[in-house]
Design an enzyme around this catalytic site. Structure first.
Site, PDB file in Angstrom:
ATOM      1  N   HIS A 222      71.131  63.258  61.028  1.00  0.00           N
ATOM      2  CA  HIS A 222      70.770  63.469  62.876  1.00  0.00           C
ATOM      3  C   HIS A 222      71.743  63.157  63.750  1.00  0.00           C
ATOM      4  O   HIS A 222      72.609  63.384  65.052  1.00  0.00           O
ATOM      5  CB  HIS A 222      69.778  63.688  62.606  1.00  0.00           C
ATOM      6  CG  HIS A 222      69.290  65.160  63.585  1.00  0.00           C
ATOM      7  ND1 HIS A 222      69.539  65.639  63.945  1.00  0.00           N
ATOM      8  CD2 HIS A 222      69.198  63.896  65.002  1.00  0.00           C
ATOM      9  CE1 HIS A 222      69.150  66.149  64.869  1.00  0.00           C
ATOM     10  NE2 HIS A 222      68.749  65.146  66.206  1.00  0.00           N
ATOM     11  N   TYR A 226      74.361  64.117  67.277  1.00  0.00           N
ATOM     12  CA  TYR A 226      74.908  63.310  68.102  1.00  0.00           C
ATOM     13  C   TYR A 226      76.374  62.964  68.590  1.00  0.00           C
ATOM     14  O   TYR A 226      76.849  62.587  69.711  1.00  0.00           O
ATOM     15  CB  TYR A 226      74.125  62.232  68.964  1.00  0.00           C
ATOM     16  CG  TYR A 226      72.216  63.725  68.522  1.00  0.00           C
ATOM     17  CD1 TYR A 226      72.644  63.626  70.339  1.00  0.00           C
ATOM     18  CD2 TYR A 226      71.700  63.787  67.943  1.00  0.00           C
ATOM     19  CE1 TYR A 226      71.443  64.360  70.667  1.00  0.00           C
ATOM     20  CE2 TYR A 226      70.047  64.391  68.602  1.00  0.00           C
ATOM     21  CZ  TYR A 226      69.785  65.140  69.662  1.00  0.00           C
ATOM     22  OH  TYR A 226      69.192  65.419  69.356  1.00  0.00           O
ATOM     23  N   HIS A 373      71.563  78.557  64.247  1.00  0.00           N
ATOM     24  CA  HIS A 373      71.586  77.271  64.951  1.00  0.00           C
ATOM     25  C   HIS A 373      72.899  76.026  65.439  1.00  0.00           C
ATOM     26  O   HIS A 373      73.734  76.496  66.870  1.00  0.00           O
ATOM     27  CB  HIS A 373      70.338  76.260  64.696  1.00  0.00           C
ATOM     28  CG  HIS A 373      70.411  75.204  65.563  1.00  0.00           C
ATOM     29  ND1 HIS A 373      69.249  75.277  67.138  1.00  0.00           N
ATOM     30  CD2 HIS A 373      70.441  74.106  64.902  1.00  0.00           C
ATOM     31  CE1 HIS A 373      69.625  73.495  67.224  1.00  0.00           C
ATOM     32  NE2 HIS A 373      70.588  72.840  65.748  1.00  0.00           N
ATOM     33  N   PHE A 374      73.391  75.917  64.223  1.00  0.00           N
ATOM     34  CA  PHE A 374      74.304  74.449  64.739  1.00  0.00           C
ATOM     35  C   PHE A 374      75.927  75.339  64.954  1.00  0.00           C
ATOM     36  O   PHE A 374      76.253  75.211  65.774  1.00  0.00           O
ATOM     37  CB  PHE A 374      74.357  73.487  63.702  1.00  0.00           C
ATOM     38  CG  PHE A 374      74.468  74.023  62.512  1.00  0.00           C
ATOM     39  CD1 PHE A 374      75.937  74.386  61.251  1.00  0.00           C
ATOM     40  CD2 PHE A 374      74.320  74.153  60.953  1.00  0.00           C
ATOM     41  CE1 PHE A 374      76.362  74.401  60.627  1.00  0.00           C
ATOM     42  CE2 PHE A 374      74.479  74.436  59.933  1.00  0.00           C
ATOM     43  CZ  PHE A 374      75.339  75.439  59.978  1.00  0.00           C
ATOM     44  N   HIS A 375      75.858  76.858  64.807  1.00  0.00           N
ATOM     45  CA  HIS A 375      77.381  76.998  65.173  1.00  0.00           C
ATOM     46  C   HIS A 375      77.174  77.409  66.605  1.00  0.00           C
ATOM     47  O   HIS A 375      78.165  77.442  67.408  1.00  0.00           O
ATOM     48  CB  HIS A 375      78.049  78.622  64.658  1.00  0.00           C
ATOM     49  CG  HIS A 375      78.027  78.179  63.247  1.00  0.00           C
ATOM     50  ND1 HIS A 375      77.015  78.263  61.676  1.00  0.00           N
ATOM     51  CD2 HIS A 375      79.518  78.525  63.002  1.00  0.00           C
ATOM     52  CE1 HIS A 375      78.242  77.536  61.492  1.00  0.00           C
ATOM     53  NE2 HIS A 375      79.687  78.658  61.348  1.00  0.00           N
ATOM     54  N   ARG A 438      70.417  80.648  53.772  1.00  0.00           N
ATOM     55  CA  ARG A 438      72.046  79.884  53.801  1.00  0.00           C
ATOM     56  C   ARG A 438      72.677  79.931  52.435  1.00  0.00           C
ATOM     57  O   ARG A 438      72.149  79.889  51.915  1.00  0.00           O
ATOM     58  CB  ARG A 438      72.108  79.062  54.801  1.00  0.00           C
ATOM     59  CG  ARG A 438      71.196  77.470  54.382  1.00  0.00           C
ATOM     60  CD  ARG A 438      70.613  76.883  55.143  1.00  0.00           C
ATOM     61  NE  ARG A 438      71.997  75.980  55.646  1.00  0.00           N
ATOM     62  CZ  ARG A 438      72.539  74.583  56.204  1.00  0.00           C
ATOM     63  NH1 ARG A 438      70.915  73.806  56.148  1.00  0.00           N
ATOM     64  NH2 ARG A 438      73.086  74.258  56.602  1.00  0.00           N
ATOM     65  N   ARG A 439      73.972  79.298  52.880  1.00  0.00           N
ATOM     66  CA  ARG A 439      74.707  78.908  51.909  1.00  0.00           C
ATOM     67  C   ARG A 439      74.999  80.172  50.368  1.00  0.00           C
ATOM     68  O   ARG A 439      74.233  79.041  50.068  1.00  0.00           O
ATOM     69  CB  ARG A 439      74.304  77.467  51.672  1.00  0.00           C
ATOM     70  CG  ARG A 439      73.789  76.735  52.535  1.00  0.00           C
ATOM     71  CD  ARG A 439      73.745  75.197  52.447  1.00  0.00           C
ATOM     72  NE  ARG A 439      74.345  74.300  53.037  1.00  0.00           N
ATOM     73  CZ  ARG A 439      73.928  73.164  52.672  1.00  0.00           C
ATOM     74  NH1 ARG A 439      73.239  72.546  51.672  1.00  0.00           N
ATOM     75  NH2 ARG A 439      75.174  72.482  53.417  1.00  0.00           N
TER      76      ARG A 439
END
Lengths: 550, 168
Positions: A222, A226, A373-375, A438-439
């Site tokens: 995580h 950041y 989300h993370f894209h 996913r994946r």
């Protein structure tokens, strides 16, 4: 002939540019893998030569999430440090040493993946077992980055010695916070890789403790995000105000936000492990609460940004409730690209809140919603800001100009990116809510009706992915044009000043012992008891599995 | 440190919503008992059959009361073992009457797997050495797909089973 005029001295420019070459070559390779993946998943492409989908996915994840980001960030941070506090010959040597170790590690890992001996994805969850050089290469990347960390720490320390009683330059302060965060976080992943996984994959031990390894991984996983985000925040806080012709709204609020990110981005890894057995749900909840504390510095940042925009717009004579928006340089790609990234952070952050919401996580966990989300977060907010930085950083280092033509091309690149990503990430979010995992390679799941429904969205992802790949080609072209072909000249290295109206920065904000102490205390609070519990109640270990990944 | 008046309003509103939000989640978790799947029991991953729940005759769907069922599953690459039918063939499907309360208990013999019944909130990680479990009421009839949603190797995307929730 116009002489090359660079913003940093030649030697420092060379160091930063070395990192940038690796970053942009990685962007191209990783992006190509991404394109192929979306095509496979849409059912329109079958990979030739027995290449596995999961091999592509491993390359995509490792090269974009670990290599591109780390090299770009460390290079950018060296530029900021060199500009604000300077760099001695010795420091430059150690920076180069770190660079070569990271590069050597990257190449070692890359070769292992290309040989098909490490189809374990970039999270390399045990007991899937890769060939030892995969882990050794990754460990070297981390060790190389630590040399970068300590070089940056030393740079600020030396500057402080020479400037007693002065507050450190804002950007140098931010870089040191980010590198502290990185150092503390990577201790976790280094521990699992060096103590658990390398001896196990070498055959020195038979079994591995899976939950300990995952917990150490997510202790790192995580704060990693950041570590990607904070350099974007550096640009938002301290560079964009200059580009738009304004000032930094408040030096102390910027520093406070960074300190809060340092404290609250590490003791929160359990929110990636919410649906896992073996972890007490009370501790999961405690870490969920700590996770949400980062909303406070995010709100501070949103306020500071829009305050800067409004104050600047009004100072240029634009009035009205929203009229000041006209005062912003929308046609300057150095502003436009990061601004689109910033706006994307609104839905991206909202999605993040949903993901981390304890029991609500069950709805989306490991579905392609998370990929969507993370894209948005790293794949749009962060990367568009990095592109926005490149438009001035690269020419200012190579002694060239950001031409009008490249500015326009950059605007187009940004729009192409935002458009492609809306389609790709949007359909990922929807398909994820319908349960699509996913994946996972293309599959009809035995003709299941639900899977048929997902495939429509996977086709949409391939369309979005293809548009994004056009964006990548444009960006890689822009990068090399700015390095080799743009007209010579002097490009500004924009660093904003603090507004005259801002209150003076209180001394305690630079009390490193205090912030590191609180950070360590929070980590010990959040992890000591559950981690000892995990070790105390350990099941028999797991042997490695390397045949099922071939 | 000085904060602008508007910033104070903004932060008060933001932090206030945050506290409200966390309170709702907390009440859901601790008062209503809706915790994420976090079963703590351990098992030897190389000898899961030694555990009563995962002995071959106990695998798959078992009725344990009126409208109450237990589904025990052993996951392995790339299959969910639901036991065998009377003829000795592997069971490929779970059939549950609508409205039943079902306890899913799952473990793995090899690597990490996912256990997700798409379209429901049944979604948990299955990790070697642990039994994970989740209780739910299957209250909507239909055909669902149980899929592995954690990468487990080259055949990961073939790891799936049909779940039928039927009107009796």
């Amino acid at each position: 002939m116009i002489k090359n005029s660079v913003a940093l001295n030649k030697l420092d420019s060379k160091l930063v540019m070395a990192h940038m070459y690796v970053a942009f070559i990685s962007l191209f390779i990783g992006g190509l893998m991404g394109l192929l993946q979306t095509l496979v998943r849409s059912g329109t492409l079958v990979l030739p030569f027995g290449i596995s989908y999961y091999q592509l996915l491993t390359v995509h994840g490792v090269i974009l999430a670990l290599v591109l980001t780390t090299f770009f960030i460390i290079g950018f941070q060296f530029a900021l440090m060199s500009k604000t506090v300077g760099m001695s010959d010795k420091q430059r040597d150690s920076a180069w040493f770190g660079f070569w170790i990271m590069l050597f590690g990257t190449v070692t890992t890359a070769i292992t993946i290309l040989l098909g001996k490490a189809n374990v994805l970039y999270t390399f969850y045990a007991p899937l077992k890769a060939y030892p050089t995969f882990y050794i290469g990754l460990a070297l990347v981390v060790v190389g980055s630590w040399i970068g960390c300590f070089t940056n720490f030393r740079q600020l320390y030396v500057w402080k010695k020479k400037h007693p009683g002065e507050k450190s330059p804002l950007l140098a302060f931010m870089v040191v916070i980010n590198m502290l965060l990185w150092f503390i976080a990577t201790l976790g992943v280094a521990a699992t890789v060096i103590i658990q996984l390398i001896p196990w994959s070498l055959g020195m031990v038979d079994t591995v403790n899976v939950l300990v390894s995952r917990t150490l991984f997510w202790y790192f996983g995580h704060p990693l995000v950041y570590f990607w985000l904070l350099p974007a925040y550096m640009a938002w806080y301290a560079i964009i105000p200059k580009i738009i012709g304004g000032k930094i709204f408040s030096d102390s609020l910027a520093r406070l936000a960074f300190v809060l990110f340092l404290m609250f981005s590490i003791p929160v890894g359990f929110h990636h492990q919410l649906t896992e057995p073996g972890i007490d749900p009370v501790w999961k909840f405690i870490q969920v609460v700590l996770t949400f504390m980062v909303i406070i510095p995010s709100l501070l940042t949103a306020f500071s940004m829009f305050a800067t925009f409004e104050v600047t717009g009004r100072s240029k004579g634009y009035t009205g409730l929203f009229g000041w928006l006209k005062g912003l340089p929308w046609k300057d790609v150095r502003f436009f690209a990061p601004m689109v990234g910033m706006i994307t952070f609104i839905p991206a952050g909202t999605g993040g809140i949903i993901n981390a919401s304890n029991q609500m996580n069950q709805v989306v966990h490991n579905t392609i919603w998370v990929t969507g989300h993370f894209h948005l977060t790293v794949g749009t907010t962060v990367i568009l800001t990095f592109f926005g930085i490149s438009y001035w950083l690269i020419p200012s280092l190579t002694g060239r100009k950001l031409t009008k033509k490249i500015n326009t091309l950059g605007m187009i690149q940004t729009i192409v990116w935002a458009f492609g990503m809306s389609i790709m990430s949007g359909s990922m979010h929807i398909a994820g809510l319908l349960g699509a995992p996913r994946r996972s390679s293309y599959s009809t799941y035995g003709g299941s009706e639900q899977a048929t429904e997902w495939i429509g969205y996977q086709i949409a992802q391939a369309i979005g992915g293809s548009i994004l790949f056009i964006g990548i080609i444009l960006m890689v072209y822009i990068f090399f044009y700015m390095v080799f072909a743009a007209p010579k000249g002097q490009e500004e290295f924009p660093i904003a000043e603090v507004s005259e109206d801002a209150e003076p920065t209180p001394k305690f904000l630079e009390n490193w012992k205090l912030w590191i102490g609180i950070t360590v205390a929070l980590i010990l609070f959040a992890y000591t008891i559950p981690f000892l519990d995990i070790i105390h109640h350990s099941p028999p270990g797991s042997p490695g599995f390397d045949k099922i990944i071939r | 440190m000085h904060l602008h008046k508007y910033e104070k309003i903004w932060l008060t509103f933001g932090i206030g919503s945050l506290i409200l939000f966390l309170t709702v989640i907390g009440i859901g978790a601790f008062y209503k008992g809706s915790q994420p799947p976090s079963h703590l029991a351990t098992i030897d991953p190389q000898n899961v059959e030694a555990h009563e729940a995962f002995r071959e005759e106990n695998l798959g769907l078992r009725k344990v009361g009126d409208n109450e069922y237990i589904v025990s599953v052993v996951a392995s690459a790339f299959n969910y073992d639901l036991g065998k039918d009377e003829e000795g063939n592997a069971i490929r499907e779970i059939r549950i009457p609508v409205g039943s309360t079902v306890l899913f208990q799952v473990t793995t013999k090899d690597v990490i797997h996912g256990f997700e019944i798409a379209g429901t909130n049944v979604n948990m990680m299955v990790e070697p050495g642990y039994i994970n479990s989740l209780e739910t009421v299957m209250d909507k009839p239909g055909t669902y797909t149980l899929i592995c949603n954690e990468y487990c190797g080259s055949g990961h995307h073939f790891m799936a089973t049909k779940v039928e929730v039927f009107e009796p």
